[in-house]
Structures are given as structure tokens and as C-alpha cells.
Motif scaffolding. Sequence first.
Motif, PDB file in Angstrom:
ATOM      1  N   TYR A 212     118.718  -3.440  33.568  1.00 23.44           N
ATOM      2  CA  TYR A 212     119.537  -4.111  32.557  1.00 23.44           C
ATOM      3  C   TYR A 212     120.823  -4.634  33.186  1.00 23.44           C
ATOM      4  O   TYR A 212     121.489  -3.940  33.966  1.00 23.44           O
ATOM      5  CB  TYR A 212     119.892  -3.124  31.451  1.00 23.44           C
ATOM      6  N   VAL A 213     121.156  -5.865  32.869  1.00 28.62           N
ATOM      7  CA  VAL A 213     122.403  -6.474  33.298  1.00 28.62           C
ATOM      8  C   VAL A 213     123.201  -6.831  32.058  1.00 28.62           C
ATOM      9  O   VAL A 213     122.717  -7.560  31.192  1.00 28.62           O
ATOM     10  CB  VAL A 213     122.165  -7.738  34.153  1.00 28.62           C
ATOM     11  N   CYS A 214     124.384  -6.298  31.953  1.00 25.26           N
ATOM     12  CA  CYS A 214     125.215  -6.554  30.778  1.00 25.26           C
ATOM     13  C   CYS A 214     125.555  -8.036  30.722  1.00 25.26           C
ATOM     14  O   CYS A 214     126.072  -8.605  31.707  1.00 25.26           O
ATOM     15  CB  CYS A 214     126.495  -5.731  30.852  1.00 25.26           C
ATOM     16  N   PRO A 215     125.242  -8.693  29.607  1.00 29.40           N
ATOM     17  CA  PRO A 215     125.540 -10.138  29.502  1.00 29.40           C
ATOM     18  C   PRO A 215     127.026 -10.407  29.665  1.00 29.40           C
ATOM     19  O   PRO A 215     127.868  -9.657  29.149  1.00 29.40           O
ATOM     20  CB  PRO A 215     125.069 -10.482  28.086  1.00 29.40           C
ATOM     21  N   THR A 216     127.344 -11.448  30.380  1.00 31.39           N
ATOM     22  CA  THR A 216     128.745 -11.814  30.568  1.00 31.39           C
ATOM     23  C   THR A 216     129.254 -12.554  29.347  1.00 31.39           C
ATOM     24  O   THR A 216     128.549 -13.366  28.744  1.00 31.39           O
ATOM     25  CB  THR A 216     128.920 -12.718  31.804  1.00 31.39           C
ATOM     26  N   ILE A 217     130.466 -12.224  28.954  1.00 27.61           N
ATOM     27  CA  ILE A 217     131.080 -12.858  27.793  1.00 27.61           C
ATOM     28  C   ILE A 217     131.896 -14.054  28.258  1.00 27.61           C
ATOM     29  O   ILE A 217     132.801 -13.906  29.088  1.00 27.61           O
ATOM     30  CB  ILE A 217     131.975 -11.854  27.035  1.00 27.61           C
ATOM     31  N   PRO A 218     131.586 -15.255  27.760  1.00 24.39           N
ATOM     32  CA  PRO A 218     132.312 -16.442  28.217  1.00 24.39           C
ATOM     33  C   PRO A 218     133.784 -16.374  27.830  1.00 24.39           C
ATOM     34  O   PRO A 218     134.149 -15.751  26.872  1.00 24.39           O
ATOM     35  CB  PRO A 218     131.602 -17.595  27.500  1.00 24.39           C
TER      36      PRO A 218
END
Length: 218
Positions: A212-218
Motif C-alpha cells: 500500500y502506498v498512501c495517496p499523495t494529497i495535492p
Amino acid sequence: MQSPFSLLLSTAYAPPVSYFTKLYHVGEGLVGIEAEENYIKQTYRNRCHILGPNGLQALTIPVEQSPSLKTPIREVRLSEHGSWRHLHLQALCTAYGASPFYEYYIDDLLPIYERRYRYLWDFNEALFTQLLRLLHLEVSWQETETFTPLGSHPEDWRYGLRPKHPAPDPSFVPRPYHQVYRDRFGFVPDLSILDLLFDMGPEALLILRDSYVCPTIP
């Protein structure tokens, strides 16, 4: 009205690793298993993929044809034609009999296959509950009581996790692990959780953690 669920999933037969990766990373959130939808053919609801000596193999649970075009998921009946329970167990033995943890776990799974569940929903739920226990994965979940409209929930994977044309999921980056036939076929990602369980045993949780890779927040 805000949904009480942190994650929405469909019922599934021995779901893929991506499904359980989401369960692992939901944390203390509540998971909703969709109970108010209509059955959809050719999905993980009654199908899983394993890796056998001849490569990728689909195990499909036969269900009875309904006179209605739309069958509520909880009313889908299992078909008793074709001895599918025996065939699935035989396929699992052929694929994983030589795996490190097959003998350790199979006796805990046998009673679920041997019991004559009438409905797909009940069979899936029993197997799902047992898989969570064998994985030592603590997840809070419950059946949905209303249908959440599509596009209204940020973590809705009821229809994104599917065998053909899955929805893009940048958060799932499958970590390779030992597979019995890896030397023959290379690593095959996102198979049924049974593949991971039989091959890795207690270390399966580490694979779920690291896939799992934590989604990056724009």
C-alpha cells in the motif's frame, strides 16, 4: 447524510490481495460490505484466481439462474451441479499442496466447503470471517442497509476491484512474495488471498502492509 463507512466493498469469494490490503489499511474505520446491490456476473463475487502448475486458474462458484434479470445479491443461490466444492478443494490441493503453510491452514477451511450453504452471500461471509481470523486481521465491518449511490463515496471499491479491467488504483503496489510456481511463471500479482496465506502464512500481514502506498494529497 454522511456514510458511516470508511470503505465500501462487495461480497467476494476468497478475494484478491488488493481487497485485503484495503482492509488492512482501513485502520479503525468501519467497512461496509454491500448487501443492497444486484448480483453481477463474472466478478469476484463468485470467482477467485489462484496459481497452479499450469498457470493462472479461475475458480468459479456456479450459481442458479434467476428468472429475473436482476437478483439481489443476498438471494443468489448456489448451484449444486458439477461438484464444485470438491473441484475447488482439489484445485487448491494441486496448486498449494507443496506450499509452506497449506497443511497448517487447510483444516480450518474445509468445514466451510463441506457445509451445504444455500446462498452465495452466506458462503462468502463464512469464508471471509475465517480468512480474517487466520490472518489475525482485526477489521470492523457490517452489511450495508441502504445502497450508496455511485460516485458519492471517496473509498468505494464495490465495482473497482474486478477480474477484467479493474479501476486504476495507485495506492495498491503489490509487493512480490514467494509463490510455489514463481520460478515457472514469475511473480503473479493480486491473486486470491488464499495464495498469499498458503505461501506466506503469518508473514501475509507484512505483504498487506507493504503493498500500500498512501495517496499523495495535492
